[in-house]
Design an enzyme around this catalytic site. Structure first.
Site, PDB file in Angstrom:
ATOM      1  CB  SER A  43     -65.710 -12.269  67.281  1.00 50.63           C
ATOM      2  OG  SER A  43     -66.480 -13.007  68.188  1.00 50.63           O
ATOM      3  CD  GLU A  44     -68.076 -14.705  64.301  1.00 46.27           C
ATOM      4  OE1 GLU A  44     -67.336 -15.047  63.368  1.00 46.27           O
ATOM      5  OE2 GLU A  44     -67.727 -14.738  65.489  1.00 46.27           O
ATOM      6  CB  THR A  45     -73.726  -9.236  65.249  1.00 46.63           C
ATOM      7  OG1 THR A  45     -72.853  -8.435  66.052  1.00 46.63           O
ATOM      8  CG2 THR A  45     -75.162  -8.874  65.556  1.00 46.63           C
ATOM      9  CG  HIS A  75     -69.300 -17.062  69.742  1.00 46.89           C
ATOM     10  ND1 HIS A  75     -68.687 -16.795  68.536  1.00 46.89           N
ATOM     11  CD2 HIS A  75     -69.710 -15.856  70.230  1.00 46.89           C
ATOM     12  CE1 HIS A  75     -68.721 -15.497  68.310  1.00 46.89           C
ATOM     13  NE2 HIS A  75     -69.338 -14.899  69.317  1.00 46.89           N
TER      14      HIS A  75
END
Length: 271
Positions: A43-45, A75
């Site tokens: 969902s995120e890097t 997160h």
């Protein structure tokens, strides 16, 4: 480039929310960072690099979903702090101050219950529920608000309703919101105070497993309803995760634990 995969807001592998953390030693092309994030499919890097000559921050931090760069991600910030501490790049006991493009300087420090992050509070203001939102969620809405990220927050009847949602994800991407947050009070006897789920189709994330930045809205909302500054939220996705919140003026301190599940080297050329 050293790269870690970290499960955030959990104390065990394969739960919480996974984030890629790329440890850069020099600036990178944003288009290349976007391609890395698309390859990783988290969902995120996050991309972290040390800064020289910045009096307020020691590292730069940027976050990318598989399709866009975002202004705030909880997160992946927790995962980045965990990565710097666990690799020894930042000594234990020292706070980490991240320079971000759109959210100012964010601080991560070690606390008694894990890592603590100092984020801006972003309380939702009441708005009429957009036409079609209840239908897209598949349930009635008790209260609706929108904040500055912009996120939509919808309170529904109870915890079982939140857990049982099977929304139309494509439809949720059409309401002009970064994320649609659905929340309810915790069931009686629960070890947490409220539950939530977060859907981010507009930014390429169908359901986000645990969304720290959503708690910048959830913390002031539930503090106002429950009358306590310190709360615990449970994000009831399939993976699930706990987020501690403490409201302090215009800031929210988010707390949680994290676990490294992969530590390796990015081999592709470029940057």
């Amino acid at each position: 480039m050293r790269m870690l995969v970290v499960d955030a807001f959990t104390d065990r592998p394969f739960a919480g929310n996974p984030a890629g953390v790329c440890l850069l030693d020099a600036p990178a092309d944003p288009a290349w960072m976007q391609r890395v994030a698309a390859e990783m499919r988290h969902s995120e890097t996050a991309f972290v690099r040390p800064l020289e000559g910045d009096a307020e921050a020691g590292h730069e931090l940027r976050w990318f979903t598989p399709s866009v760069e975002v202004a705030l991600c909880g997160h992946a910030t927790l995962a980045s702090g965990h990565a710097l501490y666990s690799t020894g790049l930042v000594p234990a006991g020292l706070p980490i101050r991240f320079r971000t493009l759109h959210s100012g300087v964010l601080t991560v420090r070690q606390g008694e219950g894990g890592l603590e992050m100092d984020f801006p509070a972003d309380p939702p203001e009441p708005v009429p529920a957009p036409a079609g939102l209840a239908g897209a969620l598949g349930t009635e809405i008790v209260w609706c608000g929108r904040n500055g990220q912009p996120d939509l927050l919808a309170e529904v009847a109870d915890e079982n309703t939140v857990r049982g949602l099977a929304p139309d994800l494509d439809a949720l991407g059409r309401f002009g919101a970064r994320v649609v947050i659905v929340t309810a009070p915790a069931a009686p006897g629960s070890p947490y105070d409220f539950v939530s789920r977060a859907f981010g189709a507009a930014v390429g994330v169908g359901e986000d497993p645990v969304t720290g930045s959503a708690h910048c809205a959830l913390a002031p909302y539930w503090t106002g309803k429950l009358g306590r500054d310190t709360l615990t939220g449970y994000q009831a996705s399939e993976r699930g995760g706990l987020v501690g919140t403490r409201l302090s003026g215009g800031r929210v301190v988010l707390s949680g634990t994290a676990v490294t599940v992969l530590d390796g080297e990015w081999a592709a050329p470029g940057r």
